[in-house]
Design a protein around this motif. Sequence first.
Motif, mmCIF file in Angstrom:
data_model
loop_
_atom_site.group_PDB
_atom_site.id
_atom_site.type_symbol
_atom_site.label_atom_id
_atom_site.label_comp_id
_atom_site.label_asym_id
_atom_site.label_seq_id
_atom_site.Cartn_x
_atom_site.Cartn_y
_atom_site.Cartn_z
ATOM 1 N N TYR A 1 3.139 7.202 2.983
ATOM 2 C CA TYR A 1 2.558 6.278 1.778
ATOM 3 C C TYR A 1 4.024 5.834 0.844
ATOM 4 O O TYR A 1 3.936 4.905 0.743
ATOM 5 C CB TYR A 1 2.032 7.609 0.921
ATOM 6 N N LEU A 2 5.245 6.752 1.043
ATOM 7 C CA LEU A 2 6.454 6.262 0.641
ATOM 8 C C LEU A 2 6.849 5.047 1.291
ATOM 9 O O LEU A 2 7.336 4.040 0.475
ATOM 10 C CB LEU A 2 7.355 7.528 0.330
ATOM 11 N N VAL B 1 5.120 1.941 -0.175
ATOM 12 C CA VAL B 1 5.007 1.246 -1.549
ATOM 13 C C VAL B 1 5.362 -0.042 -2.010
ATOM 14 O O VAL B 1 4.844 -0.894 -2.558
ATOM 15 C CB VAL B 1 5.893 2.329 -2.460
ATOM 16 N N LEU C 1 -1.858 0.847 -5.660
ATOM 17 C CA LEU C 1 -0.615 1.697 -5.771
ATOM 18 C C LEU C 1 -1.138 2.860 -6.508
ATOM 19 O O LEU C 1 -0.386 3.959 -6.407
ATOM 20 C CB LEU C 1 0.308 0.892 -6.862
ATOM 21 N N SER C 2 -1.867 2.985 -7.491
ATOM 22 C CA SER C 2 -2.226 4.071 -8.396
ATOM 23 C C SER C 2 -3.015 4.924 -7.468
ATOM 24 O O SER C 2 -2.801 6.171 -7.470
ATOM 25 C CB SER C 2 -3.095 3.908 -9.307
ATOM 26 N N GLY D 1 -0.463 6.330 -4.978
ATOM 27 C CA GLY D 1 0.281 7.397 -5.591
ATOM 28 C C GLY D 1 -0.161 8.737 -5.822
ATOM 29 O O GLY D 1 0.302 9.716 -5.506
ATOM 30 N N SER D 2 -1.600 8.540 -6.185
ATOM 31 C CA SER D 2 -2.180 9.913 -6.417
ATOM 32 C C SER D 2 -2.449 10.814 -5.121
ATOM 33 O O SER D 2 -2.109 12.086 -5.244
ATOM 34 C CB SER D 2 -3.631 9.561 -7.025
ATOM 35 N N ALA E 1 -0.532 10.504 -2.397
ATOM 36 C CA ALA E 1 0.728 11.012 -2.100
ATOM 37 C C ALA E 1 1.017 12.435 -2.554
ATOM 38 O O ALA E 1 1.655 13.226 -2.014
ATOM 39 C CB ALA E 1 1.797 9.797 -2.241
ATOM 40 N N GLY E 2 0.643 12.273 -3.997
ATOM 41 C CA GLY E 2 0.971 13.709 -4.557
ATOM 42 C C GLY E 2 0.225 14.904 -3.943
ATOM 43 O O GLY E 2 0.805 15.894 -3.825
#
Length: 160
Positions: free
Chosen positions: A88-89, A92, A101-102, A105-106, A108-109
């Motif tokens: 995921y990183l 980006v 992206l949102s 990013g969610s 990936a966390g």
Amino acid sequence: DPEGNGLPGTVTGLTGTFPSPSTITLSSFFRSVRDHEITHVLALQSALGNAALARSAFKFSFPASVYQSALGFMQTAQALEDTGVTAYLGQVGNLDSTSILSTAGSIAGVEAEHAAAVRMALGLAVTPNDANFDAPATTTQVLAIAGGFITQKPVLPFPK
């Protein structure tokens, strides 16, 4: 759940618990992770809209040995979860939609949380090499780790 049908599987010996004070069993944790992964795929497909690949474009296969011991299963899960975080990183810079992206990013966390929990269950440092930052992985690096489990993938010019 490599076939994406949401059915529970079994892994021989996956009966322990996380260290105290946690009370979740390993099998419950991995079922939860499976459910998260299914939801992640659906969220990404929704965010990508018409640009999303069909689930049928991919097929996965894992050797039977992965399911024959808790250690083998958790080691495979750890490699794939660690790889997912860095994958995921690594993408980006290729995302130009705030919606995608949102969503990514969610996800990936949550992938990082999965990775940390698996590492803890294995008695490893919560982050690879006890690092402060994850390094982004290229498509080539991701496929070097996860590609052996992918038996069918779409032929596309994936970003490096």
